[in-house]
Design a protein around this motif. Structure first.
Motif, PDB file in Angstrom:
ATOM      1  N   LEU A  21      47.820  37.199  44.619  1.00  0.00           N
ATOM      2  CA  LEU A  21      46.272  37.009  44.515  1.00  0.00           C
ATOM      3  C   LEU A  21      45.589  38.166  45.477  1.00  0.00           C
ATOM      4  O   LEU A  21      45.598  38.051  46.763  1.00  0.00           O
ATOM      5  CB  LEU A  21      45.831  35.649  45.176  1.00  0.00           C
ATOM      6  N   GLY A  56      42.305  40.047  46.786  1.00  0.00           N
ATOM      7  CA  GLY A  56      40.980  40.004  46.802  1.00  0.00           C
ATOM      8  C   GLY A  56      40.391  40.161  47.903  1.00  0.00           C
ATOM      9  O   GLY A  56      40.893  40.017  49.151  1.00  0.00           O
ATOM     10  N   LYS A 102      40.310  33.557  47.374  1.00  0.00           N
ATOM     11  CA  LYS A 102      41.991  33.497  47.126  1.00  0.00           C
ATOM     12  C   LYS A 102      42.315  32.056  47.812  1.00  0.00           C
ATOM     13  O   LYS A 102      43.075  31.409  47.095  1.00  0.00           O
ATOM     14  CB  LYS A 102      42.501  34.815  47.857  1.00  0.00           C
ATOM     15  N   SER A 103      42.086  31.816  49.098  1.00  0.00           N
ATOM     16  CA  SER A 103      42.547  30.589  49.689  1.00  0.00           C
ATOM     17  C   SER A 103      42.442  29.390  48.871  1.00  0.00           C
ATOM     18  O   SER A 103      43.132  28.540  48.973  1.00  0.00           O
ATOM     19  CB  SER A 103      42.361  30.837  51.405  1.00  0.00           C
ATOM     20  N   ILE A 147      44.362  29.158  45.954  1.00  0.00           N
ATOM     21  CA  ILE A 147      45.864  28.689  46.081  1.00  0.00           C
ATOM     22  C   ILE A 147      45.981  27.159  46.550  1.00  0.00           C
ATOM     23  O   ILE A 147      46.672  26.350  46.155  1.00  0.00           O
ATOM     24  CB  ILE A 147      46.328  29.399  47.372  1.00  0.00           C
ATOM     25  N   ASP A 207      48.709  35.794  49.066  1.00  0.00           N
ATOM     26  CA  ASP A 207      47.322  35.929  49.538  1.00  0.00           C
ATOM     27  C   ASP A 207      47.437  37.429  50.044  1.00  0.00           C
ATOM     28  O   ASP A 207      47.687  37.607  51.279  1.00  0.00           O
ATOM     29  CB  ASP A 207      46.880  35.076  50.504  1.00  0.00           C
ATOM     30  N   TRP A 211      46.891  38.804  40.157  1.00  0.00           N
ATOM     31  CA  TRP A 211      45.624  38.133  39.788  1.00  0.00           C
ATOM     32  C   TRP A 211      44.476  38.533  40.861  1.00  0.00           C
ATOM     33  O   TRP A 211      44.544  38.611  41.822  1.00  0.00           O
ATOM     34  CB  TRP A 211      45.626  36.708  40.039  1.00  0.00           C
ATOM     35  N   ILE A 231      41.244  38.701  42.344  1.00  0.00           N
ATOM     36  CA  ILE A 231      40.219  37.584  42.561  1.00  0.00           C
ATOM     37  C   ILE A 231      39.047  38.157  42.689  1.00  0.00           C
ATOM     38  O   ILE A 231      38.575  38.971  43.713  1.00  0.00           O
ATOM     39  CB  ILE A 231      40.763  36.665  43.703  1.00  0.00           C
ATOM     40  N   THR A 262      36.227  33.581  40.073  1.00  0.00           N
ATOM     41  CA  THR A 262      36.247  32.264  40.950  1.00  0.00           C
ATOM     42  C   THR A 262      34.594  31.788  41.174  1.00  0.00           C
ATOM     43  O   THR A 262      33.828  32.574  40.855  1.00  0.00           O
ATOM     44  CB  THR A 262      36.749  32.422  42.321  1.00  0.00           C
TER      45      THR A 262
END
Length: 796
Positions: free
Chosen positions: A105, A107, A113-114, A117, A290, A316, A318, A354
């Protein structure tokens, strides 16, 4: 005996025979079921069958290995064929059941990101989210296991690694001459200076930035540092571990009055590994990573940042909904992800947008095109906007990938290149259902990825194991008459001819790079001054850039911080070359038909030509169709050449980065000279040194040398491939020699192991067919089941 001692000393990791004893079955099955709880029932059944196949195969191999060791234990010398078998058995026994699937992830801070997850693992506040705080810039890995507890391992920089960074930090803060008021203000506002002051104060306390390197070496850190350089945290519940972990990966910027954050050990943290307890949503074998967006000033953390990106098979990118439509940071992340496809193991790149629940309704309606269906609610507007974002970004991302990757790249063929997710709505479901947040869709992708990899890994493993048992049993097989063996000398000549053809094919593949490299070098020579000027200029002149530039020079042209975009002068001035070679480079290392520049299809063609030749010789010499040695050799060729793919992928990164590595090496003297400059007008003086140094190196053939070094790396790869092929196949062909040549001896009876392995090999097709039937039934039931009126439950 000396040879035997080495082999006997190489005991395989024990394969637990209790796995097949009745008293242990219940517990073992329970453990296996726990690992597969993340999957629907049909997929669980398939995974259990594959796991059972792999486990039984490992037991058969272990038993065979022990029998072979015992049969040669008292011998003064071991025949070459037996040594080959023993070593191959040991390699297979100790082979991991499944290499982890790393999903990166990638970004910037605050991209979500967090939070993403946390939603995927179904733990609302497990990892700290940014908010007003700024989280650590280190890599954080999250995976699930069979353990009863939640666990986190915080890996710290070694003493030597921290000393190296400390030396660079103090150099950044060292002023040998008094500066004027304006220059002093610029110096204090410099991003690199702020970062250095913050780190030193956090670890050593207020005033640490005024101390010398030697004084700080003698100073006692405020935080307790374990001698192992690893901090292990454990907890029974996720929330409990989150509280313990929070101080280590959540940090605050210093306040305006200069006070540091409470967490004193943060500057030493290299990376963090978090293991969940028996997750029902994330299967064991998947690691969510992350990854910060810019790397790190510390060499080891920055190296880990790049290596982590490169080992991810899925990335990915983000980006939150408000930043996805532009901005340099977003573009930099996409470009770095595409480079990971070129130099690393990445096969899939997707954009994950997101915070897609955010929408100002009146503003959206005002900007919305006239003529569309009327919007009745905030929910309808969010869904329409998300669908539009998907279509737009999917087109843009696909075009970007097409410019850099070959047309048949797997990343281009992905069904979903863009996801629109909302972690907040996943928990609240005020506007969107759980399915509409697309969190379940990401989980489904993860499950399918793991199931597919497990199927391919077990199939390859069982097939290789069966080939070894075929040969082992053939040593004592009375059904094979003495004159029924391969005409090895003729086959060796055929192999040599095919290797020569393979070398020519590889040369042709690599020759496709010559023209793009030449054009890229020409473009680099004409554009490097413009690119360098853009890198060295900031919107406010030198304000806040004085020591940042010095940090760039201290790190040989590279600077990564938590607040600024990554600076890499070496990469920037070689970018015109990469723009030319990227599509061709990707084409060389892609899978596909054996045409054009693709490398692996030529190796596959080489494999098939050897296998066909063995079949032809077998038929001509009246071999029985199921002759043990023939079948072994055909399968062993697949194993040997299959291992080449991993070797090639590992070398690919070095080849791809050879351009920037070469340029960085050539420019190192000018970076070192610039880093020594201090005092008034230091920023302009450093820029002048860099410009003159680059000009001089370009005039002396810097880009041409980079081109030659990349071509040399390609040549080394070719030599490595052909040497591995020649050596492995030559060793393997000794096993096809007649038994009278002294290579063989009578071994222990492994007929029972061979028969069991034969059954396991036959069952591969049955397992695959069962999986297809279950999947079809599951899809049918989903189609005929009534749709739910409300949002689905939170737990899938």
């Amino acid at each position: 005996m000396a040879e035997v001692e080495y082999l006997v000393g190489q005991e395989p990791h024990p394969v637990d025979d209790d796995l097949f004893k009745e008293p242990m079955k219940k517990r073992r099955r329970s453990d296996r079921d726990q690992r597969f709880r993340a999957f629907p029932s049909a997929e669980q059944s398939a995974l259990k069958e594959y796991e059972k196949l792999e486990s039984r195969t490992r037991r058969v191999l272990s038993n065979t290995y022990q029998k072979l060791i015992q049969s040669v234990f008292l011998d003064d010398s071991i025949p070459n064929g037996v040594k080959y078998l023993i070593n191959r058995l040991l390699t297979l026994i100790e082979k991991p059941p499944l290499d982890p699937i790393y999903i990166g992830l990638f970004g910037s801070t605050g991209a979500g990101k967090s939070s993403l997850i946390n939603a995927i693992i179904q733990q609302a506040m497990f990892l700290p989210v940014s908010g007003e705080s700024i989280c650590t810039s280190c890599v954080v890995q999250v995976s699930s296991g069979c353990c009863e507890q939640y666990e986190a391992k915080i890996h710290l920089l070694s003493d030597q690694e921290w000393k190296e960074e400390l030396k660079n930090l103090t150099k950044l803060l060292h002023r040998t001459e008094e500066l004027g008021r304006e220059e002093a203000d610029e110096w204090d506002r410099d991003d690199a200076v702020e970062e250095a002051i913050w780190k030193l104060r956090m670890l050593y306390g207020d005033g640490a930035e005024r101390k010398s390197y030697e004084e700080l070496l003698r100073a006692k850190p405020k935080g307790k540092i374990p001698t192992s350089r690893i901090i292990t945290l454990k907890a029974e519940e996720a929330g409990e571990l989150s509280v313990k972990l929070d101080p280590y990966i959540r940090t605050k910027r210093r306040d305006w009055d200069g006070e540091s954050a409470e967490t004193h050990i943060w500057p030493l943290i290299k990376h963090v590994e978090v293991t969940l307890s028996k997750s029902e949503l994330i299967p064991e074998g998947v690691v969510l990573v992350d990854i910060p967006g810019t790397g790190d000033f510390n060499n080891k953390r920055d190296e880990m940042w790049k290596k982590t990106i490169d080992k991810c098979s899925v990335i990915w990118v983000i980006s939150d909904i408000e930043r996805v439509s532009g901005g340099r940071a977003h573009e930099d992340l996409l470009n770095e992800s595409i480079k990971a496809c070129q130099r690393g193991f990445c096969r899939d790149v997707a954009l994950v947008v997101t915070k897609t629940d955010k929408l100002h309704l009146l503003e959206y309606l005002r900007e919305r095109k006239v003529g569309k269906q009327a919007i009745q609610s905030q929910r309808e507007a969010v869904l329409e906007r998300n669908e539009m974002i998907k279509l737009q970004r999917n087109r843009i991302l696909k075009e970007k990938l097409k410019r850099k990757l070959p047309a048949d790249s797997k990343a281009l063929g992905a069904s979903d290149l863009v996801y629109t997710v909302s972690a907040q709505e996943y928990w609240q479901q005020a506007l969107l259902t759980e399915e509409e947040t697309e969190i379940p869709k990401l989980r489904e992708y993860i499950r399918k990825r793991l199931l597919d990899k497990k199927r391919r890994t077990v199939t390859k493993y069982v097939t290789e194991a069966f080939g070894l048992l075929l040969l082992t049993d053939s040593f004592n097989c009375p059904e094979n008459p003495p004159n029924e063996h391969l005409p090895v000398s003729g086959l060796r000549r055929f192999v040599e001819e095919q290797v020569q053809l393979l070398e020519k094919a590889i040369d042709q593949c690599f020759a496709h790079m010559a023209q793009p490299l030449h054009e890229g070098v020409r473009n680099a020579r004409t554009s490097y001054r413009r690119i360098l000027r853009a890198c060295l200029v900031r919107s406010r002149g030198n304000q806040g850039f004085h020591q940042t530039l010095k940090a760039v020079c201290l790190k040989n042209g590279i600077y990564a911080s938590r607040t600024l975009p990554r600076i890499d002068l070496n990469e920037a001035i070689t970018q015109p070359i990469y723009d030319q070679i990227d599509p061709v480079f990707g084409g060389i290392f892609r899978a596909g038909t054996p045409t054009g520049s693709a490398l692996m299809p030529h190796i596959d063609a080489f494999k098939h030509s050897l296998q066909e030749k063995m079949m032809e010789i077998g038929i001509r010499n009246g071999w029985k169709y199921d002759n043990c040695k023939k079948r072994f050799l055909i399968q062993e060729i697949s194993a040997i050449l299959g291992d080449l793919e991993g070797h090639i992928l590992r070398k690919k990164r070095r080849i791809y980065e050879s351009l920037t590595t070469s340029v960085q090496s050539d420019l190192k003297p000018c970076y070192e000279e610039a880093a020594q400059i201090t005092g008034k007008k230091a920023c302009e003086k450093m820029k002048d040194v860099i410009r003159r140094g680059v000009d001089q190196q370009v005039a002396e053939g810097m880009f041409e040398r980079a081109q030659e070094r990349m071509q040399h790396q390609f040549q080394q790869l070719k030599n490595g491939i052909t040497e591995k092929v020649k050596g492995s196949i030559a060793t393997m062909l000794t096993l096809a020699s007649p038994q009278g040549d002294g290579l063989y001896k009578e071994l222990a009876d492994v007929r029972s192991e061979y028969k069991e392995m034969e059954k396991l090999h036959r069952s591969l097709r049955e397992v695959a067919e069962n999986a297809v039937l279950r999947r079809g039934m599951q899809e049918f039931l989903l189609r005929v089941s009534p749709s739910k009126a409300g949002p689905p439950k939170a737990c899938i």
